[in-house]
Design a protein around this motif. Structure first.
Motif, short mmCIF file in Angstrom:
data_model
loop_
_atom_site.label_atom_id
_atom_site.label_comp_id
_atom_site.label_asym_id
_atom_site.label_seq_id
_atom_site.Cartn_x
_atom_site.Cartn_y
_atom_site.Cartn_z
N CYS A 1 0.94 -1.18 0.06
CA CYS A 1 -0.10 0.05 -0.02
C CYS A 1 0.93 1.43 0.04
O CYS A 1 0.61 2.48 -0.74
N VAL A 2 2.08 1.25 0.86
CA VAL A 2 2.89 2.32 0.60
C VAL A 2 3.47 2.65 -0.65
O VAL A 2 3.69 3.52 -1.29
N PHE A 3 3.95 1.71 -1.47
CA PHE A 3 4.34 1.79 -2.77
C PHE A 3 3.17 2.14 -3.67
O PHE A 3 3.45 3.01 -4.55
N TRP A 4 1.89 1.39 -3.50
CA TRP A 4 0.87 2.16 -4.25
C TRP A 4 0.53 3.36 -4.17
O TRP A 4 0.19 4.24 -5.16
N ALA A 5 0.55 3.77 -2.78
CA ALA A 5 0.20 5.30 -2.63
C ALA A 5 1.34 6.26 -3.22
O ALA A 5 1.01 7.26 -3.47
N ALA A 6 2.36 5.91 -3.17
CA ALA A 6 3.70 6.62 -3.60
C ALA A 6 3.63 7.01 -4.96
O ALA A 6 4.00 7.89 -5.52
N ARG A 7 2.86 5.90 -5.71
CA ARG A 7 2.57 6.09 -7.08
C ARG A 7 1.69 7.11 -7.44
O ARG A 7 1.64 7.77 -8.71
N ASP B 1 -1.98 6.79 -7.41
CA ASP B 1 -3.12 6.62 -8.16
C ASP B 1 -3.90 5.37 -7.07
O ASP B 1 -4.52 4.68 -7.59
N ALA B 2 -3.69 5.53 -5.88
CA ALA B 2 -4.13 4.45 -5.01
C ALA B 2 -5.44 5.11 -4.44
O ALA B 2 -5.66 6.22 -4.32
N PRO B 3 -6.30 4.49 -4.31
CA PRO B 3 -7.89 4.77 -3.50
C PRO B 3 -7.32 5.24 -2.03
O PRO B 3 -6.44 5.06 -1.53
N ARG B 4 -8.47 5.85 -1.63
CA ARG B 4 -8.30 6.44 -0.43
C ARG B 4 -8.16 5.34 0.90
O ARG B 4 -7.12 5.64 1.85
N TRP B 5 -8.61 4.33 0.85
CA TRP B 5 -8.27 3.19 1.98
C TRP B 5 -6.93 2.88 1.88
O TRP B 5 -6.23 2.47 2.80
N ALA B 6 -6.21 2.82 0.70
CA ALA B 6 -4.79 2.22 0.37
C ALA B 6 -3.92 3.33 1.08
O ALA B 6 -2.74 3.23 1.51
N ARG B 7 -4.22 4.58 0.48
CA ARG B 7 -3.60 5.65 1.09
C ARG B 7 -3.75 5.59 2.88
O ARG B 7 -2.77 6.23 3.68
#
Length: 67
Positions: free
Chosen positions: A19-25, A27-33
């Protein structure tokens, strides 16, 4: 039983890192952030707690006696 608990902890840590990697990109949804923020907060708390225990026990890595 202990192996099961440790496996769950490792899976949660891997999921949090994802989730940290995804949020750093970006384009993550709010729950992943939110999961990423909680993972980073947990890592900072762990780091500060381990730093305090090292300093209190007299094993501070940052201080060296090279002189």
């Amino acid at each position: 039983m202990l192996v099961l608990i440790l496996s769950v902890v490792v899976l949660l840590a891997i999921g949090g890192c994802g989730c940290v990697f995804w949020a750093a990109r970006g384009d993550a949804p709010r729950w992943a952030r939110g999961v990423a923020k909680a993972t980073l907060l947990g890592s900072e708390l762990t780091r500060s707690a381990s730093g305090k225990s090292r300093t209190q026990s007299g094993q501070d890595i940052s201080s060296s006696s090279d002189s």
